[in-house]
Structures are given as C-alpha cells and as structure tokens.
Design a protein around this motif. Structure first.
Motif, PDB file in Angstrom:
ATOM      1  N   SER A 297       0.853  -1.152   0.000  1.00 14.54           N
ATOM      2  CA  SER A 297       0.000   0.000   0.000  1.00 14.54           C
ATOM      3  C   SER A 297       0.878   1.186   0.000  1.00 14.54           C
ATOM      4  CB  SER A 297      -0.892  -0.117   1.159  1.00 14.54           C
ATOM      5  OG  SER A 297      -1.355   1.013   1.708  1.00 14.54           O
ATOM      6  N   ALA A 298       1.110   1.126  -0.552  1.00 10.12           N
ATOM      7  CA  ALA A 298       1.964   2.276  -0.756  1.00 10.12           C
ATOM      8  C   ALA A 298       1.152   3.415  -1.301  1.00 10.12           C
ATOM      9  CB  ALA A 298       3.092   1.920  -1.698  1.00 10.12           C
ATOM     10  N   GLY A 299       1.402   4.578  -0.802  1.00  3.69           N
ATOM     11  CA  GLY A 299       0.680   5.737  -1.286  1.00  3.69           C
ATOM     12  C   GLY A 299       1.658   6.721  -1.878  1.00  3.69           C
ATOM     13  N   LYS A 300       1.219   7.947  -2.044  1.00  9.83           N
ATOM     14  CA  LYS A 300       2.101   8.970  -2.570  1.00  9.83           C
ATOM     15  C   LYS A 300       3.187   9.277  -1.550  1.00  9.83           C
ATOM     16  CE  LYS A 300      -1.585  11.133  -5.257  1.00  9.83           C
ATOM     17  NZ  LYS A 300      -2.371  12.361  -5.471  1.00  9.83           N
ATOM     18  N   PRO A 301       4.404   9.544  -2.003  1.00  5.47           N
ATOM     19  CA  PRO A 301       5.488   9.834  -1.057  1.00  5.47           C
ATOM     20  C   PRO A 301       5.225  11.130  -0.313  1.00  5.47           C
ATOM     21  CG  PRO A 301       6.163  10.323  -3.306  1.00  5.47           C
ATOM     22  CD  PRO A 301       4.844   9.621  -3.399  1.00  5.47           C
ATOM     23  N   ARG A 302       5.626  11.158   0.911  1.00  6.46           N
ATOM     24  CA  ARG A 302       5.484  12.382   1.684  1.00  6.46           C
ATOM     25  C   ARG A 302       6.525  13.379   1.202  1.00  6.46           C
ATOM     26  NH1 ARG A 302       5.296  11.106   7.943  1.00  6.46           N
ATOM     27  NH2 ARG A 302       4.522  13.217   7.910  1.00  6.46           N
ATOM     28  N   SER A 303       6.215  14.654   1.263  1.00  7.89           N
ATOM     29  CA  SER A 303       7.179  15.662   0.849  1.00  7.89           C
ATOM     30  C   SER A 303       8.340  15.676   1.830  1.00  7.89           C
ATOM     31  CB  SER A 303       6.516  17.039   0.810  1.00  7.89           C
ATOM     32  OG  SER A 303       5.976  17.352   2.066  1.00  7.89           O
ATOM     33  N   ALA A 304       9.496  15.960   1.304  1.00 11.20           N
ATOM     34  CA  ALA A 304      10.688  15.935   2.153  1.00 11.20           C
ATOM     35  C   ALA A 304      10.661  17.132   3.090  1.00 11.20           C
ATOM     36  CB  ALA A 304      11.937  15.973   1.284  1.00 11.20           C
ATOM     37  N   ALA A 305      10.529  16.858   4.360  1.00 16.82           N
ATOM     38  CA  ALA A 305      10.521  17.919   5.368  1.00 16.82           C
ATOM     39  C   ALA A 305      11.097  17.349   6.644  1.00 16.82           C
ATOM     40  CB  ALA A 305       9.109  18.429   5.624  1.00 16.82           C
ATOM     41  N   ALA A 306      11.651  18.212   7.442  1.00 19.41           N
ATOM     42  CA  ALA A 306      12.231  17.739   8.689  1.00 19.41           C
ATOM     43  C   ALA A 306      11.150  17.102   9.549  1.00 19.41           C
ATOM     44  CB  ALA A 306      12.874  18.908   9.423  1.00 19.41           C
ATOM     45  N   GLU A 307      11.417  15.904  10.022  1.00 20.48           N
ATOM     46  CA  GLU A 307      10.468  15.221  10.890  1.00 20.48           C
ATOM     47  C   GLU A 307      10.487  15.867  12.270  1.00 20.48           C
ATOM     48  OE1 GLU A 307       9.111  12.454   8.135  1.00 20.48           O
ATOM     49  OE2 GLU A 307       8.486  12.727  10.198  1.00 20.48           O
ATOM     50  N   PRO A 308       9.324  16.067  12.872  1.00 18.98           N
ATOM     51  CA  PRO A 308       9.330  16.595  14.243  1.00 18.98           C
ATOM     52  C   PRO A 308      10.017  15.604  15.174  1.00 18.98           C
ATOM     53  CG  PRO A 308       7.130  15.842  13.612  1.00 18.98           C
ATOM     54  CD  PRO A 308       7.977  15.800  12.384  1.00 18.98           C
ATOM     55  N   GLN A 309      10.711  16.115  16.176  1.00 15.58           N
ATOM     56  CA  GLN A 309      11.444  15.224  17.064  1.00 15.58           C
ATOM     57  C   GLN A 309      10.504  14.283  17.809  1.00 15.58           C
ATOM     58  OE1 GLN A 309      13.900  17.645  19.568  1.00 15.58           O
ATOM     59  NE2 GLN A 309      15.421  17.992  17.960  1.00 15.58           N
ATOM     60  N   THR A 310       9.341  14.769  18.169  1.00 13.17           N
ATOM     61  CA  THR A 310       8.352  13.926  18.840  1.00 13.17           C
ATOM     62  C   THR A 310       7.103  13.874  17.981  1.00 13.17           C
ATOM     63  OG1 THR A 310       9.185  14.570  21.003  1.00 13.17           O
ATOM     64  CG2 THR A 310       6.991  13.576  20.921  1.00 13.17           C
ATOM     65  N   ARG A 311       6.791  12.689  17.466  1.00 10.30           N
ATOM     66  CA  ARG A 311       5.633  12.577  16.587  1.00 10.30           C
ATOM     67  C   ARG A 311       4.345  12.629  17.403  1.00 10.30           C
ATOM     68  NH1 ARG A 311       5.564  11.699  11.519  1.00 10.30           N
ATOM     69  NH2 ARG A 311       7.306  10.875  10.321  1.00 10.30           N
ATOM     70  N   PRO A 312       3.403  13.490  17.008  1.00 16.50           N
ATOM     71  CA  PRO A 312       2.107  13.496  17.697  1.00 16.50           C
ATOM     72  C   PRO A 312       1.337  12.246  17.365  1.00 16.50           C
ATOM     73  CG  PRO A 312       2.030  14.914  15.767  1.00 16.50           C
ATOM     74  CD  PRO A 312       3.460  14.457  15.911  1.00 16.50           C
ATOM     75  N   VAL A 313       0.516  11.779  18.270  1.00 18.29           N
ATOM     76  CA  VAL A 313      -0.281  10.576  18.066  1.00 18.29           C
ATOM     77  C   VAL A 313      -1.750  10.917  18.319  1.00 18.29           C
ATOM     78  CG1 VAL A 313      -0.715   8.218  18.830  1.00 18.29           C
ATOM     79  CG2 VAL A 313       1.618   9.095  18.778  1.00 18.29           C
ATOM     80  N   ALA A 314      -2.609  10.514  17.399  1.00 20.91           N
ATOM     81  CA  ALA A 314      -4.037  10.775  17.567  1.00 20.91           C
ATOM     82  C   ALA A 314      -4.593   9.925  18.702  1.00 20.91           C
ATOM     83  CB  ALA A 314      -4.785  10.471  16.268  1.00 20.91           C
ATOM     84  N   ASN A 315      -5.670  10.387  19.314  1.00 11.98           N
ATOM     85  CA  ASN A 315      -6.342   9.581  20.325  1.00 11.98           C
ATOM     86  C   ASN A 315      -6.793   8.271  19.708  1.00 11.98           C
ATOM     87  OD1 ASN A 315      -6.147  11.457  22.440  1.00 11.98           O
ATOM     88  ND2 ASN A 315      -7.882  12.602  21.636  1.00 11.98           N
ATOM     89  N   SER A 316      -6.584   7.170  20.401  1.00 16.96           N
ATOM     90  CA  SER A 316      -6.885   5.854  19.852  1.00 16.96           C
ATOM     91  C   SER A 316      -8.161   5.282  20.454  1.00 16.96           C
ATOM     92  CB  SER A 316      -5.724   4.902  20.141  1.00 16.96           C
ATOM     93  OG  SER A 316      -6.078   3.565  19.878  1.00 16.96           O
TER      94      SER A 316
ATOM     95  N   CYS B 164       0.526  14.239   9.659  1.00 18.84           N
ATOM     96  CA  CYS B 164       0.683  15.073   8.470  1.00 18.84           C
ATOM     97  C   CYS B 164       0.525  16.548   8.807  1.00 18.84           C
ATOM     98  CB  CYS B 164      -0.336  14.634   7.419  1.00 18.84           C
ATOM     99  SG  CYS B 164      -0.319  15.625   5.899  1.00 18.84           S
ATOM    100  N   LEU B 165      -0.501  16.880   9.564  1.00 17.60           N
ATOM    101  CA  LEU B 165      -0.713  18.279   9.951  1.00 17.60           C
ATOM    102  C   LEU B 165       0.466  18.809  10.762  1.00 17.60           C
ATOM    103  CD1 LEU B 165      -4.487  18.045  10.898  1.00 17.60           C
ATOM    104  CD2 LEU B 165      -3.542  19.571   9.147  1.00 17.60           C
ATOM    105  N   ALA B 166       1.005  17.967  11.619  1.00 17.92           N
ATOM    106  CA  ALA B 166       2.139  18.392  12.444  1.00 17.92           C
ATOM    107  C   ALA B 166       3.352  18.718  11.586  1.00 17.92           C
ATOM    108  CB  ALA B 166       2.483  17.306  13.454  1.00 17.92           C
ATOM    109  N   ASP B 167       3.486  18.033  10.433  1.00 19.99           N
ATOM    110  CA  ASP B 167       4.600  18.324   9.535  1.00 19.99           C
ATOM    111  C   ASP B 167       4.513  19.740   8.967  1.00 19.99           C
ATOM    112  OD1 ASP B 167       5.707  15.856   9.926  1.00 19.99           O
ATOM    113  OD2 ASP B 167       4.952  14.971   8.065  1.00 19.99           O
ATOM    114  N   TYR B 168       3.320  20.326   9.016  1.00 17.02           N
ATOM    115  CA  TYR B 168       3.133  21.707   8.573  1.00 17.02           C
ATOM    116  C   TYR B 168       3.131  22.680   9.758  1.00 17.02           C
ATOM    117  CZ  TYR B 168       1.689  19.806   4.039  1.00 17.02           C
ATOM    118  OH  TYR B 168       1.641  19.152   2.821  1.00 17.02           O
ATOM    119  N   GLY B 169       3.417  22.143  10.940  1.00 16.45           N
ATOM    120  CA  GLY B 169       3.401  22.974  12.132  1.00 16.45           C
ATOM    121  C   GLY B 169       2.009  23.229  12.665  1.00 16.45           C
ATOM    122  N   LEU B 170       1.051  22.413  12.248  1.00 18.15           N
ATOM    123  CA  LEU B 170      -0.342  22.559  12.684  1.00 18.15           C
ATOM    124  C   LEU B 170      -0.702  21.407  13.609  1.00 18.15           C
ATOM    125  CD1 LEU B 170      -1.863  23.484   9.214  1.00 18.15           C
ATOM    126  CD2 LEU B 170      -1.323  25.064  11.082  1.00 18.15           C
ATOM    127  N   HIS B 171      -1.303  21.697  14.731  1.00 17.54           N
ATOM    128  CA  HIS B 171      -1.589  20.660  15.716  1.00 17.54           C
ATOM    129  C   HIS B 171      -3.087  20.600  15.997  1.00 17.54           C
ATOM    130  CE1 HIS B 171       2.698  20.078  16.433  1.00 17.54           C
ATOM    131  NE2 HIS B 171       2.803  21.396  16.380  1.00 17.54           N
TER     132      HIS B 171
END
Length: 326
Positions: free
Chosen positions: A24-43, A93-100
């Motif tokens: 499953s591969a989808g479209k590649p993510r744009s090259a951007a610095a990964e946040p040091q701590t990845r946010p996780v959605a409520n499960s 994905c939103l966090a990669d744009y600085g949006l939380h």
C-alpha cells in the motif's frame, strides 16, 4: 457501511458537524524535517467497547447465525481500525506543517449491528430478553447517537487537512474551492492530509456497494420464496391467536406507538408475542435458510469481484495496523 467514503470527503463534511463513523503504498510524503516527537491521535483503545456490536449474535433466535455475504462485508471493527489509522496519519501530516489538531478517538458511537446484514433484526426482533425490557427499541447505549463533534479548525488547518478553502456542511452543498497549492512554502497534498492518509492506507474509492446491493436483494428475494411466505403466514396466524392482526414481522412494531427509553406494557406485550410466534413457527431459521441459499448463488455469480474486495479489505486493514505502529 456499504460505501467507504475517503477521509478527504469525510473531513470536509464532518468537521463542522459530527465525527465520521466510516473507512500500500501511497504517494510519497514531501521531504521535510520530521518533528522530534511525533504526535499521536487519540486511539479507540481508550474507548468503552462494551456497547460495540458482536460480529455474530450471541443471544436470541438469531444466535450464531451468519450469512455467506458477511464474509465480504466491512465490519464495525474494521471501520474503527481504519478510522483510527486515518486520524493518526492526519495528525502526523498536519504536524509536519506545524499545525496541531487533536482528533477524538474512533469507536465512540457504535451502530446496533456489526455489519450491513443487521442479523439481530434482519427478520424483525429476535431477542426475547431485550424485548421484555425495551420492546421494539434498542438497549441503553445502542440508541441512535449523534457523532462526536470534531474540533474547531482554523482556516489554515482546514486548507492543509482537506486541500479546500472551506468545509461543506452537507454532501449536498457545492464543493468548496481548492486551497492554495502551498502552505508557508510547503506543498499541500492532493486533497490535503486527509487525501494523503487515504493514499497511505489504500482506501480511496474503496466501495462495498456491491456487497450491500446483493445483501438487500437476497433479503427481498428470500421473503418472496414459498417457504418464507408460508412461515410468515403461520407467524401472522399465531399473532392473531394472541390478539394482534399483522401481516409481516416488519409491521409488528406499528401495532402500538413506540417511545424510546420507556416502552409501554402494551408494546412489550406485542414484542414478546412477536418473538414467541417466531419461535413456534421457526420463522427465523426458515428465512435464514432461504436467505443463505440465495446468497450462496450470488457469491458464485460474483465470485471474482467479491474475492477482490475481500482481499483489498484485508490489505487496507493490515496497512492501518502498520500505520498505527509507525
């Protein structure tokens, strides 16, 4: 749950009103610095699952019954797994744009049935214990619930999440205009982060309408078979013997008015008589047998398409599980 809507379409409509209960591969993510701590959605692991519907009825006249087409349907458990994964990916994905944005967990407003077959009530009510307490109504916790409200989104969050300039209040509204192609110099994905999440999971245009269509046709066709017509006639005669004139199990709930949460003694009496007559005439078993026979032929007639759908369902649920671990 017949047709899975993509997360992009869902987000555009649901973010202003109610939370989705969809896919499953989808479209590649744009090259951007990964946040040091990845946010996780409520499960949904934090959600009370006690009111989630069982895959197969565990009580009543429909206990243990499962139709052939159910093997090809999207279950509620599948739906929650995919929704969890979509929200998880959208949050990242939103966090990669600085949006939380904090999305609520999936699985908070379960439906009465685990899939489109609606086996516990496919041939009318079937559980005497529930009928004695709720009449024709649903148990506490399974009443129709409004979806959990989405968080309020800013204009920037809407554009990056959906790829559109605004949200739709309903599917009937015109589609909003496309958002700018970039946000703070970073390209916005096709259909935004919601579309990107769909691409990662492989859920774009995932469509269960064939299974839903065949399931509806088998119910209609089975009802017209001589065996079922005779069983319904016997059930109707039994009901008349109990003082109720009604021609079909689907009309029994209309004999007396129903009020959610507080069924009258009269309603409970009708519901109990209904199930008693189903039991004495073997209506549920006879109808299920005819229904199953028709579905087995439907599967033979559409084997290739159904097998492909089941394979894809397995793949995307696997992709969802991997996404949640990432």
């Amino acid at each position: 749950m017949p047709v899975r809507r993509t997360a992009a379409a869902i987000a555009v409509v649901a973010a202003t009103a109610a939370l989705i209960t969809s896919c499953s591969a989808g479209k590649p993510r744009s090259a951007a610095a990964e946040p040091q701590t990845r946010p996780v959605a409520n499960s949904s692991s934090s959600v009370d699952k006690s009111t989630w519907p069982e895959a197969t009825p565990t009580a009543g006249l429909a206990k243990g019954l499962s139709l052939p087409l159910e093997a090809y349907m999207e279950t509620y458990q599948d739906t929650v797994a995919l929704d969890d994964a979509e929200r998880h990916l959208e949050t990242r994905c939103l966090a990669d744009y600085g949006l939380h944005v904090t999305f609520p967990p999936a699985g908070q407003t379960p439906p009465p049935s685990a899939d489109d077959s609606n086996m516990p009530r496919r041939y009318g009510i079937t559980d005497r214990a529930l009928a004695e307490k709720y009449g024709y109504g649903l148990p506490d916790g399974m009443q129709h619930q409004e979806g959990t409200k989405m968080p309020e989104l800013t204009k920037d969050q809407i554009e990056v999440l959906t790829g559109r300039t605004s949200l739709r209040n309903s599917p009937a509204d015109p589609a909003p205009e496309k958002a700018p192609s970039t946000y703070q110099g970073k390209a916005i994905h096709q259909d935004g982060c919601a579309g990107w999440a769909d691409d990662q999971l492989g859920t774009r245009d995932m469509d269960f309408s064939l299974v839903s269509q065949l399931d509806g046709e088998s119910l209609t066709q089975s009802q017209q078979t001589p065996a079922v017509q005779n069983a319904i006639a016997a059930w109707s005669a039994c009901m008349k013997g109990d003082g109720y004139t009604v021609d079909s199990p689907y009309h029994a709930d209309q004999i007396v008015p129903h009020t959610d949460g507080s069924p009258s003694k009269e309603e409970i009496a009708v519901a109990v008589a209904d199930i008693g007559c189903k039991k004495s005439t073997d209506l549920v078993k006879i109808w299920f047998t005819e229904d199953s026979r028709i579905q087995e032929q439907q599967i033979k007639d559409h084997q290739s398409a159904l097998d492909a759908l089941r394979t894809r369902r397995t793949q995307v649920v696997g992709s969802a599980q991997k996404a949640l671990k990432g």
